[in-house]
Scaffold this motif. Structure first.
Motif, PDB file in Angstrom:
ATOM      1  N   ILE A 179      -2.792  16.088  -6.370  1.00 54.25           N
ATOM      2  CA  ILE A 179      -3.421  17.338  -6.793  1.00 54.25           C
ATOM      3  C   ILE A 179      -2.356  18.362  -7.166  1.00 54.25           C
ATOM      4  O   ILE A 179      -1.329  18.487  -6.479  1.00 54.25           O
ATOM      5  CB  ILE A 179      -4.319  17.889  -5.666  1.00 54.25           C
ATOM      6  N   ALA A 180      -2.622  19.095  -8.241  1.00 47.02           N
ATOM      7  CA  ALA A 180      -1.676  20.132  -8.683  1.00 47.02           C
ATOM      8  C   ALA A 180      -1.538  21.206  -7.611  1.00 47.02           C
ATOM      9  O   ALA A 180      -2.459  21.432  -6.832  1.00 47.02           O
ATOM     10  CB  ALA A 180      -2.174  20.751  -9.987  1.00 47.02           C
ATOM     11  N   GLY A 181      -0.397  21.860  -7.569  1.00 38.30           N
ATOM     12  CA  GLY A 181      -0.168  22.915  -6.594  1.00 38.30           C
ATOM     13  C   GLY A 181       0.231  22.337  -5.255  1.00 38.30           C
ATOM     14  O   GLY A 181       0.463  21.129  -5.116  1.00 38.30           O
ATOM     15  N   ASN A 182       0.301  23.221  -4.254  1.00 33.96           N
ATOM     16  CA  ASN A 182       0.727  22.741  -2.944  1.00 33.96           C
ATOM     17  C   ASN A 182      -0.261  23.104  -1.838  1.00 33.96           C
ATOM     18  O   ASN A 182       0.057  23.045  -0.670  1.00 33.96           O
ATOM     19  CB  ASN A 182       2.130  23.269  -2.614  1.00 33.96           C
ATOM     20  N   LYS A 183      -1.465  23.514  -2.240  1.00 34.85           N
ATOM     21  CA  LYS A 183      -2.457  23.877  -1.228  1.00 34.85           C
ATOM     22  C   LYS A 183      -3.345  22.680  -0.907  1.00 34.85           C
ATOM     23  O   LYS A 183      -4.043  22.170  -1.785  1.00 34.85           O
ATOM     24  CB  LYS A 183      -3.332  25.036  -1.727  1.00 34.85           C
ATOM     25  N   PRO A 184      -3.329  22.204   0.333  1.00 36.17           N
ATOM     26  CA  PRO A 184      -4.120  21.031   0.690  1.00 36.17           C
ATOM     27  C   PRO A 184      -5.601  21.218   0.354  1.00 36.17           C
ATOM     28  O   PRO A 184      -6.158  22.287   0.580  1.00 36.17           O
ATOM     29  CB  PRO A 184      -3.928  20.908   2.202  1.00 36.17           C
ATOM     30  N   ALA A 185      -6.192  20.155  -0.179  1.00 42.57           N
ATOM     31  CA  ALA A 185      -7.569  20.242  -0.681  1.00 42.57           C
ATOM     32  C   ALA A 185      -8.569  19.863   0.413  1.00 42.57           C
ATOM     33  O   ALA A 185      -9.453  19.044   0.207  1.00 42.57           O
ATOM     34  CB  ALA A 185      -7.733  19.337  -1.904  1.00 42.57           C
ATOM     35  N   HIS A 186      -8.439  20.496   1.593  1.00 39.34           N
ATOM     36  CA  HIS A 186      -9.335  20.152   2.700  1.00 39.34           C
ATOM     37  C   HIS A 186     -10.795  20.329   2.297  1.00 39.34           C
ATOM     38  O   HIS A 186     -11.186  21.392   1.815  1.00 39.34           O
ATOM     39  CB  HIS A 186      -9.050  21.034   3.914  1.00 39.34           C
ATOM     40  N   ASN A 187     -11.594  19.279   2.524  1.00 42.78           N
ATOM     41  CA  ASN A 187     -13.048  19.321   2.292  1.00 42.78           C
ATOM     42  C   ASN A 187     -13.438  19.715   0.862  1.00 42.78           C
ATOM     43  O   ASN A 187     -14.563  20.150   0.639  1.00 42.78           O
ATOM     44  CB  ASN A 187     -13.727  20.299   3.256  1.00 42.78           C
ATOM     45  N   ALA A 188     -12.524  19.576  -0.074  1.00 41.54           N
ATOM     46  CA  ALA A 188     -12.826  20.035  -1.438  1.00 41.54           C
ATOM     47  C   ALA A 188     -13.880  19.159  -2.103  1.00 41.54           C
ATOM     48  O   ALA A 188     -13.919  17.945  -1.893  1.00 41.54           O
ATOM     49  CB  ALA A 188     -11.551  20.022  -2.278  1.00 41.54           C
ATOM     50  N   LEU A 189     -14.740  19.782  -2.884  1.00 40.23           N
ATOM     51  CA  LEU A 189     -15.644  19.016  -3.736  1.00 40.23           C
ATOM     52  C   LEU A 189     -14.871  18.636  -4.993  1.00 40.23           C
ATOM     53  O   LEU A 189     -13.994  19.373  -5.443  1.00 40.23           O
ATOM     54  CB  LEU A 189     -16.868  19.848  -4.114  1.00 40.23           C
ATOM     55  N   ILE A 190     -15.224  17.469  -5.553  1.00 37.63           N
ATOM     56  CA  ILE A 190     -14.523  16.971  -6.733  1.00 37.63           C
ATOM     57  C   ILE A 190     -15.466  17.042  -7.934  1.00 37.63           C
ATOM     58  O   ILE A 190     -16.640  16.686  -7.827  1.00 37.63           O
ATOM     59  CB  ILE A 190     -14.079  15.499  -6.519  1.00 37.63           C
ATOM     60  N   TYR A 191     -14.933  17.522  -9.051  1.00 35.54           N
ATOM     61  CA  TYR A 191     -15.729  17.677 -10.268  1.00 35.54           C
ATOM     62  C   TYR A 191     -15.063  16.953 -11.431  1.00 35.54           C
ATOM     63  O   TYR A 191     -13.874  16.649 -11.401  1.00 35.54           O
ATOM     64  CB  TYR A 191     -15.875  19.164 -10.624  1.00 35.54           C
ATOM     65  N   THR A 192     -15.860  16.732 -12.479  1.00 34.33           N
ATOM     66  CA  THR A 192     -15.300  16.118 -13.685  1.00 34.33           C
ATOM     67  C   THR A 192     -14.527  17.132 -14.510  1.00 34.33           C
ATOM     68  O   THR A 192     -13.701  16.788 -15.339  1.00 34.33           O
ATOM     69  CB  THR A 192     -16.406  15.562 -14.598  1.00 34.33           C
TER      70      THR A 192
END
Lengths: 532, 400
Positions: free
Chosen positions: B307-320
């Motif tokens: 994932i771009a950046g350095n912020k962990p994607a905790h519980n993130a929803l994924i989109y197209t």
């Protein structure tokens, strides 16, 4: 307690469902009067003082099913309702052992492991399956049950919703659901557990209030019905109403009055009046007539139509079905004032399990034998009891140092084989229960200061529930959903325009749930063309 | 096993035989329950403990791992019906990573099978399931029993782990190959070692009699002193396992024995564990359903995301798309990888977006001094594991 003029609706009976319906109607702007036969409100959700400063939850005794949306909408916390959770529970065994239920999952696993390691792990599968079924049924509670024979758009929509939910369960769980709704609790529990004590403990909730034994088909659903309170994933789903069950009724009453409603207690309704095929009001026992275009009965379906209405006003076939509605008395209740906390030697010191529901029936066989006695027209010689001491948790019930014990008793018949109930028989029934408890608590009898003993006959006479049936009708598949109480009349409406039902005889049934009252109010408002 | 002195209704969690040692090293009293035991989440700081895994050597108390003994003449046919891999191919003194499914081909759990002797196997797994194991045993001549409390275990992981064990006196440890089991003596104590672990690094798991636990701990700690040894908690281990691409029950999947909602069960194919499914070994539980899934393709898959950046994607929803119009999945585990310097995650993504190379978008919420901000970050579906050092497989391993 004047009767206001220009009433829109009269509610017959200030049970919790009557009060819930009354609250919703009053909040939508109707002028509503609630009439109650007894000098106090609440029906079977009451707190009364019969001995010194001891408060009893005289009939219903735990709060698990009361719908959170009702508590919220009717602002019951503002009017004094506080539900406090109780801890665990236990079954004491004949030989002196016990099985406890603990809230902590690891403590519970280790506890069940003492009886069966396998059952300790099967418990997770059991909870999962019960939760799956609850999850399916829960949204149906606050819905008017759709009539599968109807082509009304509303029914079709509801049926479609039901069908879609059912289909979404997936093939395997659809099978499970159908089995679950029809099988016996004993068969159901056999599919999970090997230990007798574990099965017996869980089987208890399948017979409470039910004139069936754990081996009777249909009891698995009753078990589920009792579990329903557990599914909200919220804290305090199972608990005591602080101040006893009357706190629920009193909060409802206060909420209702704050919305402009009027309650008249000590005002027994003798007849629901019908004119030109429409409700026109009620007549009280003393002859007073109260006019209102809507009459909503909180009484059970038998009492409403067979005793409080003129048979001439009702279709013959409907009357026949009402007569056939199964509403059998099978439960008794003892409320006991205690001079101190009874000792239970089977329970290890410091275990919190006595702060929950306690039982002494350690096999399903014993439970079934208890049912056999009921079939023979006598109270169980070794009854199943659901015993709680709320005063351990609720500081408001008794003077400090004293205790109140609520003992629900299954089975006790409404009609005895050897003739009608009398004072001596009532006492003998009470003694059977007290002796049963004393077998597990050596100091119990010495602590008893007062005991209120209630047979099904007493419950019918005091509360008005036909045969003292706590659910206002058995919770069997033939009397659930669109068949409750009577096919074709499951949507709170009766054959007479303006006469509605709002008691537990209607969907989704008994328990201090409030859903029948809320659903009935919605049906009334919809018929009036008002937004519920 | 030292049980807690208080009864279970006063103290529900058991203490492992290493508890007193762990308690002494715990600086911040950070304990968590794991499979009925109280275990350390963090000893000092998660980061320090994590870097010890990648830089030196670490001890992690593995005792709560649930262990079952499977023995008897039908042990192999039984295990072969239970799990999706061919257990007949498992050689003596070897370990295999396995999964097992229900009839619908949905994952019950993952774990390891140890072949300890003739007709003698051990299953190690994260969750208790004697109920399922016994149901599966109907018709087989096998004995199954839980032995969790009879075996204490330590994971010894990190680049200097082999050197440390050698220094402790385990002669010949350097010859142990990945997934091999070896038997060693340390003084009067007999140890079983397997070259296995959950960090993706060089490492071993040490299995012992609980009575010897504290002695062994002390010996290893002393031997590792000059090699940077540290006791680590579950949080550091979790970082290492995400980099290694390993999945965790109740984090990356929920056992089909526990799901309540429909559509929450996961198949091994969906979890990217198709390589563990052997369709040629004969019947096993879930085979038919998995064959159908294989033919029709999986509806979703667990993938690695960069994932771009350095912020962990905790519980993130994924989109197209970066507009967040079409939701296609969610992140199950996420972290900034200190070793790879990549923002990595494991995520369940719907077909066809789970192909390696696909671009998806992760909706990340950032707490910036109590003000939440939402960021749509571009993410690439990538191969996992994210980190596989050579030393993991090297035999004999280097000194560090």
């Amino acid at each position: 307690m004047k009767t206001p003029a220009g009433l829109d609706a009269v509610i017959v009976g200030a049970g919790h469902n009557g009060l819930v319906a009354a609250c919703y109607l009053a909040r939508s702007g109707l002028k509503v009067l609630v009439l109650e036969r007894q000098p106090y409100i609440g029906g079977a959700a009451v707190s009364r003082r019969l001995y010194e400063d001891f408060t009893y939850s005289n009939c219903s005794y735990v709060c698990s099913l009361l719908r959170p949306e009702i508590i919220r909408t009717l602002e019951l916390p503002k009017y004094g309702l506080q539900v406090i959770p109780y801890e665990g529970g236990c079954t004491m065994m004949q030989g002196g052992g016990h099985l406890a239920l603990y809230d902590n999952h690891d403590a519970l696993r280790r506890e069940i492991s003492r009886h069966s390691k396998r059952d300790a792990e099967a418990y997770d599968r059991y909870s999962r399956d019960v939760m799956r079924q609850c999850k399916f049924i829960k949204p149906l509670l606050m819905h008017e049950p759709p009539d599968p024979t109807s082509f009304k758009p509303r029914d079709l929509m509801e049926l479609l919703y039901l069908g879609k939910r059912f289909h979404n369960l997936g093939e395997k769980r659809m099978y499970d659901t159908l089995r679950f709704w029809t099988m016996s609790a004993a068969d159901f529990l056999d599919e999970y557990f090997e230990s007798e004590i574990v099965k017996a403990h869980f089987a208890g909730s399948s017979i409470i209030g039910t004139a069936l034994g754990p081996r009777s088909p249909g009891t698995a659903y009753v078990l589920l019905h009792h579990y329903m309170g557990d599914i909200d994933d919220t804290v305090g789903a199972w608990g005591f109403a602080r101040g006893g069950m009357g706190a629920i009724s009193n909060a409802l009453g206060a909420s209702f009055e704050a919305s402009g409603g009027t309650i008249r207690s000590g005002a027994p309704v003798a007849k629901i009046l019908v004119r030109n095929g429409r409700a026109s009001g009620v007549a009280l026992a003393d002859g007073e007539e109260i006019r209102a275009p809507l009459v909503i009965s909180n009484l059970d379906v038998r009492r409403t139509f067979l005793e409080t209405m003129d048979a001439k006003d009702l279709p013959e076939e409907f009357l026949g079905q009402v007569k056939n509605f199964k509403i059998r008395g099978s439960s008794g209740k003892l409320n006991i004032a205690l001079d101190g906390l009874p000792q239970f030697p089977a329970i290890p010191p410091g275990s919190p399990c006595t702060r929950g529901d306690m039982h002494v029936t350690d096999t399903i066989e014993m439970m079934e034998r208890a049912y056999d006695d009921w079939k023979d027209g006598r109270w169980s010689r070794a009854p199943y009891i659901d015993m709680l001491i709320p005063s351990q948790i609720d500081p408001t019930m008794v003077p400090a140092g004293k205790h109140y014990m609520s003992v629900f008793v299954q089975y006790c018949p409404y009609e005895l084989a050897d003739g009608p109930w009398d004072a001596a028989k009532r006492q003998a029934f009470g003694d059977t229960v007290i002796n049963t408890i004393a077998q597990h608590s050596p100091n119990f009898k010495n602590l008893i200061l007062h005991a209120e003993i209630r047979t099904p006959w007493d419950i019918e006479n005091e509360v008005g529930l036909t045969e003292g049936n706590i659910f206002q009708g058995e919770l069997t598949m033939d009397q659930l959903l669109f068949n409750r109480p009577v096919p074709g009349y499951a949507q709170y409406r009766s054959p007479v325009r303006g006469v509605y039902m709002c008691g537990s005889s209607t969907h989704p049934g008994g328990g201090v749930m409030g859903a029948p009252g809320a659903n009935a109010a919605r049906a009334v408002l919809r018929d009036l063309g008002r937004a519920p | 096993m030292t049980d807690s002195p208080a009864p279970h209704y006063k103290q529900p969690l058991l203490k492992t035989p290493f508890h007193e040692r762990a308690r002494a090293l715990s600086q911040i009293d950070s304990f968590i329950p794991w499979a009925g035991y109280t275990t350390v989440d963090v000893f000092t700081t998660m980061e320090q403990e994590y870097f010890a895994v990648r830089n030196a050597t670490t001890l992690y108390d593995l005792t709560p791992m649930v262990k079952y003994r499977v023995s008897g003449p039908d042990a192999v046919p039984y295990l072969n019906r239970l799990v999706t891999r061919d257990v007949a191919k498992l050689k003596p003194d070897r370990v295999a990573y396995v999964v097992w499914c229900n009839d619908a081909g949905h994952l019950i759990d993952d774990g390891t099978i140890f072949r300890l002797g003739a007709g003698e196997y051990r299953i190690c797994t994260a969750e208790r399931q004697i109920d399922w194991l016994l149901d599966s045993a109907i018709g087989f001549d096998v004995q199954i029993g839980e032995v969790t409390e009879q075996i204490a275990a330590l994971a010894v992981q990190g680049p200097t782990s082999c050197a440390m064990l050698k220094a402790a006196g385990l002669r010949g440890i350097e010859l142990l190959k990945p997934f091999e089991i070896g038997y060693f003596s340390l003084g009067e104590h007999r140890l079983t070692l397997s070259r296995t672990g959950f960090t993706g690094d060089l490492g071993y798991e040490v299995w012992m009699d609980p009575a010897a636990a504290e002695t062994i701990w002390d010996i290893l700690m002393a031997a590792g002193r000059s090699r940077g040894i540290r006791a680590i908690g579950s949080q550091a281990l979790n970082m290492a396992r995400i980099e290694a691409g390993f999945i965790m029950p109740n984090v990356d999947f929920v056992s089909a024995e526990h799901t309540i909602r429909t559509g929450r069960d996961r198949s091994p194919l969906e979890l990217g564990l198709g390589w563990l499914v052997d369709f040629n070994k004969g019947h096993f539980t879930g085979r038919r359903a998995l064959l159908t899934e294989k033919k029709q393709g999986s509806r979703r898959q667990l993938v690695g995301l960069d994932i771009a950046g350095n912020k962990p994607a905790h519980n993130a929803l994924i989109y197209t798309d970066d507009g967040g119009k079409r939701e296609i999945g969610s992140v199950t585990s996420a972290m900034w990888s200190p070793t790879c310097k990549r923002n990595i995650a494991l995520a369940i993504v719907d077909a066809p977006h789970f192909q390696v190379g696909s671009t998806v978008w992760a909706e990340i919420y950032l707490n910036r001094e109590l003000v939440w901000e939402r960021r749509m970050s571009r993410a690439q579906v990538v191969e996992r594991p994210f980190f596989v050092p050579e030393r993991r497989r090297a035999t004999p391993p280097a000194e560090f």
